[in-house]
Design a protein around this motif. Structure first.
Motif: not given
Length: 334
Positions: A268-280
Motif C-alpha cells: 500500500s505505501v509504494p502504491l500510495r493507497m490503502f485498500r487492505l487487500w493484502a492484509f485481508m
C-alpha cells in the motif's frame, strides 16, 4: 540505563519503518517499484536489528545469572570472531562493528554469536548463481511487459462494468502468467540470490526453503516456503508470546496479524493507497488453514494449497491494479 537503551533502540526501529514510508509517500518522483524495494530493504534491516537486540539481551541476562551463581561467565576477554579453527565468540566479544555488518549482510534474519561457516568460496557455484540472477531478471521483466501487463490492461473495462463473466475470464488468464512469474521470482530470490550472497560471505546455513510444494496443509506451506522469516517469527514473536501465557491459537493469529501488516505495508505505501487487500488476504489464511486441516487430507490438501496460490494472488493483483488505475489514470482521462 538499560531501560534508556531499550527506549533508544525501539525509537530507532520505529524510525526505520516510518521514515522510509514518509519519504515514499511525500516524494512524487518515487515509483512503486522503487518504493517497494526501499521499504523491503528497511523491513529486513528492522527484523535483523530486532533479533540482534533480543539475542544480546538474552546473553546479558544469562551472563548475569551465571555470575550471581558464581559460575564461569559467558564473557570472553577478547572480541575474537570465529574463523572456523575452533575459536568461538562469547558475549560480549561479539559486540563489534565487523560482527554486526556481517550479520546485516548475511542471508538470515536471526542473529547468532557463531554462524556456521563454509570453508571457502566456490567460484563455479558463485558464477552459476550469478548467471541465474541475471537471466531470470531479464526474463521476469520481459514476461511482465509482454504477457502480464496487456492482460491487466484488458481487465480494466470488465472490472469497471462489473461484468462477472469477463472478469472471471480475465482472472483465469492472469492466473497463468502470475503463477509462473511468482515461481520464477521465488527461484531467483530464495535460491539464486540468497545462495550467491551466502557463498560470498562463506555463510554455512543454506536452508532458505523446504519442500513447500508438497504442502498438504496451509500451515505447512507458511512454515516452509520462507525459512528465514519463519525462524524469525518463531524465535522472536511466537515463542515469546507462549512464554507470556498466550495460547497457541492466539499466538498463531498474532503471527499472521504481524505478517498481514508487513504485506500491506510493502504494497500500500509504494502504491500510495490503502485498500487492505493484502492484509485481508493474509488474515484469510487463518480460516483457510483451519478448513484445510480439518476437512482435507493428502492430495486434496495439497490441491487446496495450490489453488489458493494460483487463484488468490491474481485476485489481489487485479484489485490493487484496478484501484491504482482508477486513482491515477481514470481521473486524468476524465
Amino acid at each position: 540505563r538499560e531501560c534508556f537503551g531499550l527506549v533508544v533502540h525501539f525509537i530507532n526501529l520505529a524510525t526505520m519503518l516510518t521514515f522510509p514510508a514518509a519519504v515514499v509517500l511525500m516524494v512524487p518522483s518515487m515509483t512503486p517499484v522503487g518504493g517497494a524495494v526501499a521499504l523491503g530493504t528497511y523491513t529486513i534491516l528492522f527484523l535483523k536489528l530486532y533479533s540482534y537486540k533480543d539475542v544480546n539481551l538474552w546473553c546479558r541476562e544469562l551472563s548475569t545469572i551465571k555470575v550471581k551463581k558464581l559460575v564461569r561467565s559467558l564473557s570472553c576477554p577478547l572480541p575474537q570472531l570465529s574463523q572456523g579453527d575452533g575459536h568461538k565468540v562469547c558475549y560480549p566479544g561479539n559486540l563489534t562493528i565487523r560482527d554486526m555488518y556481517y550479520f546485516v549482510s548475511a542471508p538470515t534474519l536471526c542473529y547468532e554469536l557463531n554462524f556456521p561457516r563454509s570453508p571457502g568460496v566456490r567460484m563455479s557455484f558463485l558464477l552459476r548463481r550469478l548467471f541465474e540472477m541475471l537471466f531470470f531478471t531479464q526474463l521476469l521483466v520481459g514476461l511482465i511487459q509482454q504477457w502480464m501487463i496487456p492482460i491487466i490492461r484488458s481487465s480494466m473495462k470488465p472490472l469497471e462494468d462489473m461484468d462477472l463473466s469477463r472478469m472471471t475470464e480475465r482472472l483465469l488468464r492472469l492466473a497463468v502468467p502470475n503463477h509462473l512469474l511468482w515461481l520464477m521470482f521465488f527461484y531467483w530470490f530464495f535460491h539464486s540470490s540468497m545462495n550467491f550472497t551466502a557463498e560470498l560471505l562463506c555463510f554455512g546455513d543454506r536452508q532458505f526453503y523446504r519442500d513447500w510444494w508438497n504442502s498438504e496443509s496451509v500451515t505447512y506451506f507458511w512454515q516452509n516456503w520462507n525459512i528465514p522469516v519463519h525462524k524469525w517469527c518463531l524465535r522472536h514473536f511466537y515463542k515469546p508470546l507462549l512464554r507470556r501465557g498466550f495460547g497457541k491459537m492466539a499466538s498463531q493469529s498474532a503471527v499472521f496479524l504481524l505478517s498481514a501488516f508487513f504485506h500491506e505495508y510493502l504494497v500500500s505505501v509504494p502504491l500510495r493507497m490503502f485498500r487492505l487487500w493484502a492484509f485481508m488476504g493474509m488474515m484469510a489464511q487463518l480460516p483457510l488453514a483451519w478448513f484445510v486441516g480439518r476437512f482435507l487430507r493428502g492430495n486434496y490438501g495439497n490441491a487446496a494449497v495450490w489453488m489458493s496460490i494460483i487463484i488468490g494472488q491474481p485476485v489481489a493483483v487485479l484489485m490493487y491494479v484496478h484501484d491504482y488505475y482508477v486513482i491515477n489514470y481514470r481521473q486524468e482521462t476524465d
